[in-house]
Design a protein around this motif. Structure first.
Motif, short mmCIF file in Angstrom:
data_model
loop_
_atom_site.label_atom_id
_atom_site.label_comp_id
_atom_site.label_asym_id
_atom_site.label_seq_id
_atom_site.Cartn_x
_atom_site.Cartn_y
_atom_site.Cartn_z
N GLU A 76 0.84 -1.22 0.00
CA GLU A 76 0.00 0.00 0.00
C GLU A 76 0.87 1.27 0.00
N LEU A 77 2.07 1.16 0.63
CA LEU A 77 2.99 2.31 0.60
C LEU A 77 3.51 2.54 -0.82
N GLN A 78 3.81 1.42 -1.50
CA GLN A 78 4.31 1.53 -2.89
C GLN A 78 3.24 2.20 -3.76
N ASP A 79 2.00 1.80 -3.51
CA ASP A 79 0.89 2.35 -4.29
C ASP A 79 0.78 3.86 -4.05
N LEU A 80 0.85 4.23 -2.76
CA LEU A 80 0.78 5.66 -2.39
C LEU A 80 1.95 6.43 -3.01
N ASP A 81 3.12 5.79 -2.98
CA ASP A 81 4.33 6.43 -3.51
C ASP A 81 4.17 6.69 -5.01
N GLU A 82 3.62 5.70 -5.70
CA GLU A 82 3.43 5.83 -7.16
C GLU A 82 2.42 6.94 -7.47
N GLU A 83 1.33 6.96 -6.67
CA GLU A 83 0.31 7.99 -6.87
C GLU A 83 0.89 9.38 -6.60
N PHE A 84 1.71 9.47 -5.54
CA PHE A 84 2.34 10.74 -5.17
C PHE A 84 3.28 11.21 -6.29
N ARG A 85 4.00 10.25 -6.87
CA ARG A 85 4.91 10.60 -7.97
C ARG A 85 4.13 11.18 -9.16
N GLU A 86 3.05 10.49 -9.52
CA GLU A 86 2.26 10.95 -10.68
C GLU A 86 1.73 12.36 -10.45
N ASN A 87 1.34 12.64 -9.20
CA ASN A 87 0.73 13.95 -8.92
C ASN A 87 1.74 15.08 -8.83
N TYR A 172 12.23 10.05 -7.89
CA TYR A 172 11.22 9.85 -8.93
C TYR A 172 11.74 10.07 -10.34
N SER A 173 12.89 10.72 -10.49
CA SER A 173 13.29 11.10 -11.85
C SER A 173 14.40 10.19 -12.35
N ALA A 174 14.74 10.42 -13.59
CA ALA A 174 15.81 9.61 -14.19
C ALA A 174 17.18 10.16 -13.81
N ALA A 175 17.21 11.28 -13.05
CA ALA A 175 18.49 11.95 -12.76
C ALA A 175 19.45 11.02 -12.03
N ARG A 176 18.88 10.14 -11.17
CA ARG A 176 19.75 9.29 -10.36
C ARG A 176 20.53 8.32 -11.24
N SER A 177 19.93 7.99 -12.40
CA SER A 177 20.60 6.99 -13.24
C SER A 177 21.60 7.63 -14.19
N SER A 178 21.42 8.95 -14.49
CA SER A 178 22.34 9.54 -15.47
C SER A 178 23.60 10.01 -14.74
N GLY A 179 24.72 9.67 -15.26
CA GLY A 179 26.01 9.94 -14.61
C GLY A 179 26.38 11.41 -14.62
N ASP A 180 25.94 12.14 -15.66
CA ASP A 180 26.39 13.54 -15.78
C ASP A 180 25.55 14.51 -14.94
N SER A 181 24.61 13.97 -14.16
CA SER A 181 23.76 14.86 -13.37
C SER A 181 24.57 15.47 -12.23
N ASN A 182 24.35 16.78 -11.99
CA ASN A 182 25.09 17.42 -10.90
C ASN A 182 24.21 17.58 -9.67
N LEU A 183 23.37 16.56 -9.43
CA LEU A 183 22.43 16.63 -8.32
C LEU A 183 23.16 16.73 -6.98
N ILE A 767 -6.11 16.59 -9.97
CA ILE A 767 -6.00 17.84 -10.75
C ILE A 767 -5.71 18.95 -9.75
N GLN A 768 -4.48 19.49 -9.80
CA GLN A 768 -4.11 20.56 -8.86
C GLN A 768 -4.79 21.86 -9.32
N ASP A 769 -4.84 22.82 -8.38
CA ASP A 769 -5.47 24.11 -8.71
C ASP A 769 -4.85 24.77 -9.93
N TRP A 770 -3.51 24.70 -10.02
CA TRP A 770 -2.84 25.39 -11.14
C TRP A 770 -3.02 24.65 -12.46
N GLN A 771 -3.54 23.40 -12.38
CA GLN A 771 -3.80 22.67 -13.63
C GLN A 771 -5.27 22.79 -14.05
#
Length: 1132
Positions: A76-87, A172-183, A767-771
């Protein structure tokens, strides 16, 4: 040498681009700071409980595996996490890009400095760039803007929220996988500093210098920039402020830059007494509150508290005698300046000649006004003094007392100064454009006058009675030629020569005794006047406008001005014509936009549009906020009209209100926005505010009330809405607006927005207010805190209807379209309910209710299927019962031997699973009845109110369906393509007009399920004994203690089967047919004459099933012989 900012000067262009980007980044940070999702602050208990496990700060990086494994352990946490990511991924990406651009900015600046040192730019070094005026400005700005970015981030986006957003983005993003990211670097730069902008929060140690040193910057560069800022007047501002007591005001921009840059070398603040003394004497001898960027204000007393040298140097400025001296000086200024400016603003005082003769005096007056307003506004503002700090409180009280500060008087001075400035600027612009034309016309006039005088002395003109004098004739001709030869382009020489010509004309009058002839005297006086006008005109210089622009800067009040809003609104309420004066103030405030936009413009950056849109949007929003008082006052008058409209039947012409409204309607509120549009938007905003509040307050129900409050509240609400509508219609002509159009647009927007927010609880991706397409920044729909499980009034209305028509306590009689209470047999509600909703909320309300019911049906069906799959079909005992039963009834075309035993056995063994099954099925059925009633009401009102629309939609629908059917029979015929939105759009229209069948709708996608027809069949025959048939009411419940409502049961089963392949429904009907045949066969063999009640019930089910699903009769006659139906009709 090439101009430093020339297109082909790479060195200049590179640093200009960096500075331009810096201004754009700050605008983006300010813009985003208003969109931080509240959940990242984790302030609510509910948020902490729900999201605590999936939102982490930088501690996540220490135990990444631990956090991820914790998530993986709970589905259920994974599900919540996925929903949170989408939003949230969209807004997180936007924040991350802004944070990344801050880091990229400082990296690019350091690279630029390295390039300078390494000689990449030929003939340019750090020293030569700092010697150039533009170069010096840009290098100082580059460092200062970086400091401002860091301060803005810490002020507007709290450290903890920043960390959580960065971690979420990382996860949530692909940044962790890309080596050139300066995160990593971004996280190091922007990790929380411990600073909080909450009042009373303690300042972290070594803040902000440790924060500023997270990315090391070349110390030589730092010391040279600070050296320049300390010693030079880098913007040449002092020339605009000649008086020595105005020097600190002249250098305010530079003082703000120096304040920010000193944090990069804290040793100066800490221990270098002499330098700090010099800085304070030059920049802060009479002020201790500064604006650092677009109205962000800082109090030096607080800011420099931890630094020894800075604190000591500031002591003289903060000495109470000095504070008194400054405050008293400005108090005296206010007293002397107000009458002066008001005198100048009187009609007819500021004429062209007066202005041209008194340019220096007028500019001095302007300077004094602006300097006074600046000091008083900054040093008396509440926001710059921490109320928990005793010393600051005392200083503020002293400044206010000694300056005799009165916000209304200061505001009045600001208004008058802005108006005075505006008139002067407009006059000067006008004079500058006409300067050459006027000068040349004066020259021609003067020359012609001299020629005419020459002719007078020729003795030829008979009427003049002047003796002939050839010397004077020749002399005047020569003067005429001299005047003609004056050259506009060479203004200095022309000016000198003009003065000599005036002198010569004075002398000729004296030496030749020409006073006796009045006509000649008049000609000479006119010519001298024209020559004087030429001198005045040649003195109109662009420099005056530039000085006015510099002196009139109001950027420091970008945020402080808000504290005057209530005074502005009150003055408009008392005197609507005040708006014209305010216009000048808003335009003065608009000049603050030049500061961030200048470099962006010079660099020809594409950011110009977005940055100018952001700041001008902020300004327009503020203007709207101030002017909102007009619609508010209008609606106060309207409230009285509403009262009259609702309670007094006769239309009462409220003369007074109309006059006031007229006054408000004819305002010249012009600010780069169409004033009519501004008024209309204001009216819309106030309408939305009031209608939304009425709907929120009027539709709150008490579930314990007996009888339900639903109908009375709807009737009250309908009266209120009607009152609004009629009085709005009543005032539309006075304010010259389309009342009906505004009413329909705004009410539909309120309802659609509330439906959207209510449906959010059923959606994964919210649907957020700004959307939202219904929410608007200019005319926002207010959000109210929920009072129960529903988010909005539309949810409360829907749940109240579901509560009072609950199949467990009511019985729906289809022929009457009415719900009755099962115990008392009293009417609960009927189809009038939907007409009342139509009266209250209109078509949009019914349509919104329908949409919400759709979402509820989907959720109910999904939950039902989950229960079916996870508990019933996974229960081995149950599956065995279904298996045995299937073997007993095969083949379905035959007759079951010892039928009653087989059926009774199956029902008995499955008894425990049916209560929840029944609840879900009847809930769906109940919602389908409501949808049918809504469709019926919509269809009726559409045919009644818009018969042409109804006819057009019906015909278009029929022809479309005919085309689609034809396409399926012959695929060469046309069919709407994938990207064609026709079907989707017409669907929305048809639903709004009630031309659709809710029972034929597919709500969810389904998989194949084993034993599905059998489960439903056993469920149905398990319910039949609880029901009885009566001629007057049809199928009703036998005992109120064991309630089953027939119509919801039939419609629920029909809807459920509709979601699956049609063969399931066929098998289900075949099983019912077999049941009827087998039981009838048994009755015949046992010679029981009456038709058993269960068979009557099963036949009733088939009849209703066919009627509701609009299937042909032969579908059921295939399973039940017609003679049984004939006998059944005799029973009916």
């Amino acid at each position: 040498m090439v101009d430093f900012l020339a297109e082909n000067n790479l060195c200049g262009q590179a640093i200009l681009r960096v500075v331009s980007r810096g201004n754009a980044i700050i605008a983006e940070l300010l813009r985003l700071s208003e969109f931080i999702p509240a959940v990242f602050r984790l302030r609510d208990k509910s948020d902490q409980q729900k999201y605590g496990d999936i939102i982490c700060d930088f501690s996540y990086f220490k135990g990444q595996e631990y956090y991820e494994s914790k998530l993986e352990a709970k589905p259920e946490l994974q599900d919540l996490d996925e929903e949170f990511r989408e939003n949230n991924i969209e807004i997180l990406s936007r924040f991350y890009l802004a944070f990344e651009s801050v880091h990229k900015y400082i990296v690019d600046l350091i690279r630029y400095l390295d390039d300078l040192n390494e000689g990449v730019y030929i003939q340019q070094t750090l020293e030569t760039v700092l010697l150039n005026e533009d170069g010096k400005q840009l290098l100082c700005e580059a460092l200062y803007l970086y400091g401002v970015m860091l301060l803005v981030i810490d002020q507007k986006i709290e450290g903890e929220a920043r960390e959580r957003m960065l971690v979420s983005y990382y996860r949530y993003s692909a940044a962790r996988s890309s080596g050139d990211s300066n995160l990593d670097d971004i996280c190091k730069l922007l990790r929380s500093t411990g600073y909080s902008n909450q009042p009373g929060a303690r300042r972290p140690p070594n803040y902000p210098e440790s924060y500023f040193q997270r990315v090391p910057i070349n110390p030589t560069f730092l010391s040279m920039v600070i050296g320049r800022l300390r010693s030079d007047d880098i913007y040449n501002q002092v020339s605009a402020y000649p008086l020595p007591e105005h020097r600190s005001t002249a250098l305010t921009t530079q003082a703000a830059m120096l304040y920010v840059c000193l944090f990069f070398t804290p040793s100066i603040l800490q221990s270098q007494q002499a330098k700090m003394r010099e800085i304070v004497d030059k920049y802060f001898p009479d002020n201790w509150v500064i604006s650092i960027y677009m109205g962000i204000t800082v109090n030096l007393v607080e800011a420099w508290e931890p630094y020894k040298a800075a604190k000591t140097a500031l002591n003289y400025t903060l000495d109470s005698a000095n504070i008194r001296e400054q405050a008293c000086r400005y108090a005296a200024s206010v007293e002397s300046l107000r009458p002066r400016v008001q005198q100048l603003l009187k009609e007819g005082v500021l004429r062209e000649e007066m202005v041209l003769d008194n340019i220096p005096k007028l500019l001095n007056c302007l300077r004094d006004c602006n300097v006074t307003i600046r000091w008083l506004m900054l040093h008396t503002a509440d926001s710059v003094y921490d109320s928990n700090n005793k010393r600051l409180r005392q200083m503020k009280d002293q400044a206010i007392a000694d300056s005799k500060y009165n916000p209304k008087i200061l505001f009045q001075l600001l208004l008058d100064t802005a108006q005075f400035e505006f008139i002067l600027k407009e006059m000067f612009k006008q004079m500058l454009t006409e300067k050459q034309l006027k000068w040349e016309s004066y020259r021609n006039e003067g020359s012609e006058r001299m020629m005419e005088l020459a002719e007078v002395f020729s003795g030829v003109k008979p009427l003049t009675r002047v003796e002939k004098n050839e010397n004077l004739q020749a002399w005047f001709r020569e003067i005429s030629k001299q005047i003609e030869s004056l050259n506009y382009e060479d203004s200095t020489a022309a000016g000198r020569k003009t003065v000599q010509l005036i002198q010569a004309l004075v002398e000729v009058q004296e030496f030749h005794q020409l006073e006796s002839n009045l006509q000649v005297c008049q000609f000479l006086a006119d010519t001298r006047k024209f020559l004087h006008q030429m001198i005045r005109t040649i003195n109109i210089k662009e420099e005056v406008l530039i000085t006015m622009q510099i002196v009139g800067d109001l950027s420091y009040a970008w945020q402080l001005i808000d504290s005057f809003t209530s005074i502005m609104q009150e003055s408009i309420r008392v005197n609507p014509s005040m708006v014209t004066k305010l216009r000048a103030t808003f335009l003065k405030l608009a000049s603050a936009l030049d500061l961030p936009l200048m470099r962006i413009n010079q660099a020809n950056s594409p950011d110009l549009l977005s940055v100018s849109q952001f700041y001008s949007g902020e300004l327009v929003a503020y203007v709207r906020k101030v002017l909102q008082i007009i619609p508010e006052s209008m609606f106060t008058s309207l409230a009285r009209i509403v009262k009259l409209q609702i309670h007094d039947i006769m239309e009462v012409p409220t003369r007074l209100d109309k006059d006031k409204l007229k006054d408000y309607a004819q305002l010249g509120a012009r600010y780069e926005v169409d004033p009519k549009q501004l008024l209309e938007d204001g009216i819309r905003k106030e309408l939305v505010k009031r209608v939304a509040f009425s709907l929120h307050k009027g539709l709150i129900f008490n579930p314990k009330a007996k009888p339900s409050e639903l109908m009375p509240k709807l009737e009250d609400m309908a009266a209120t809405m009607d009152g609004f509508y009629r009085s709005f219609e009543y005032i539309q002509d006075y304010v010259s607006i389309y009342g009906l159009k505004i009413w329909q647009e705004e009410v539909s927007r309120i309802i659609n927005y509330n439906v959207e927010q209510e449906c959010n609880s059923f959606l994964r991706t919210k649907i957020q207010d700004w959307q939202s397409m219904y929410q608007s920044t200019h005319i926002p729909i207010p959000k109210f805190p929920p009072v129960d499980e529903s988010a909005t009034f539309i949810g409360r209305l829907c749940r109240e209807i579901l509560r009072i028509t609950d199949p467990k306590v009511t019985c729906y009689i289809n022929q009457m379209n009415t719900w009755y209470d099962m115990r008392t047999h009293q009417e609960v509600t009927n189809h009038r309910l939907f007409s009342e909703i139509q009266n209250t909320l209109g078509t949009f309300g019914l349509n919104g209710l329908d949409r919400l019911l759709c979402f509820m049906i989907v959720k109910e069906l999904q939950m039902f299927l989950t229960v079916l799959q996870k508990s019933i079909l996974k229960d081995k005992v149950m599956v065995d019962v279904f298996k045995t039963f299937l073997n007993a009834v095969n083949p379905v075309k035959g007759i079951v031997a010892s039928a009653s035993k087989v059926y009774a056995n199956a029902v008995a063994k499955t008894q425990k699973i049916w209560p929840t099954y029944l609840e879900s099925i009847t809930k769906v059925g109940q919602m389908q009845i409501l949808r049918l009633q809504i469709a019926n009401e919509l269809s009726y009102s559409c045919k009644f109110d818009s018969k042409h629309l109804a006819a057009a939609l019906e015909n278009l629908n029929k022809s479309l369906l005919a085309d689609i059917e034809a396409h399926y029979q012959d695929p060469s015929l046309p069919y709407p393509k994938e990207d064609n939105t026709l079907l989707f759009e017409i669907g929305a229209y048809l639903e709004a007009a009630g031309i659709h069948d809710p029972l034929n709708k597919i709500y969810i996608t389904t998989k194949r399920l084993p034993y599905f027809p059998i489960v439903n069949f056993i469920f149905l025959i398990a319910q039949l004994p609880k029901l009885q048939y009566t001629k007057s009411q049809g199928m009703t419940c036998r005992r109120a203690t064991d309630p089953v409502d027939w119509v919801p049961l039939v419609l629920g089963l029909l809807t459920l089967l509709k979601q699956f392949h049609s063969r399931y429904a066929e098998q289900f009907l075949a099983l019912i047919g077999q049941f009827i045949r087998s039981v009838m066969e048994q009755c015949t063999s046992q010679k029981i004459p009456d038709m058993p009640p269960d068979v009557v019930g099963a036949l009733m089910f088939l009849e209703d099933y066919v009627r509701y699903s609009k299937l042909p009769r032969k579908v059921v006659e295939a399973h039940v012989p017609s003679f049984i139906f004939d006998e059944f009709r005799t029973v009916l």
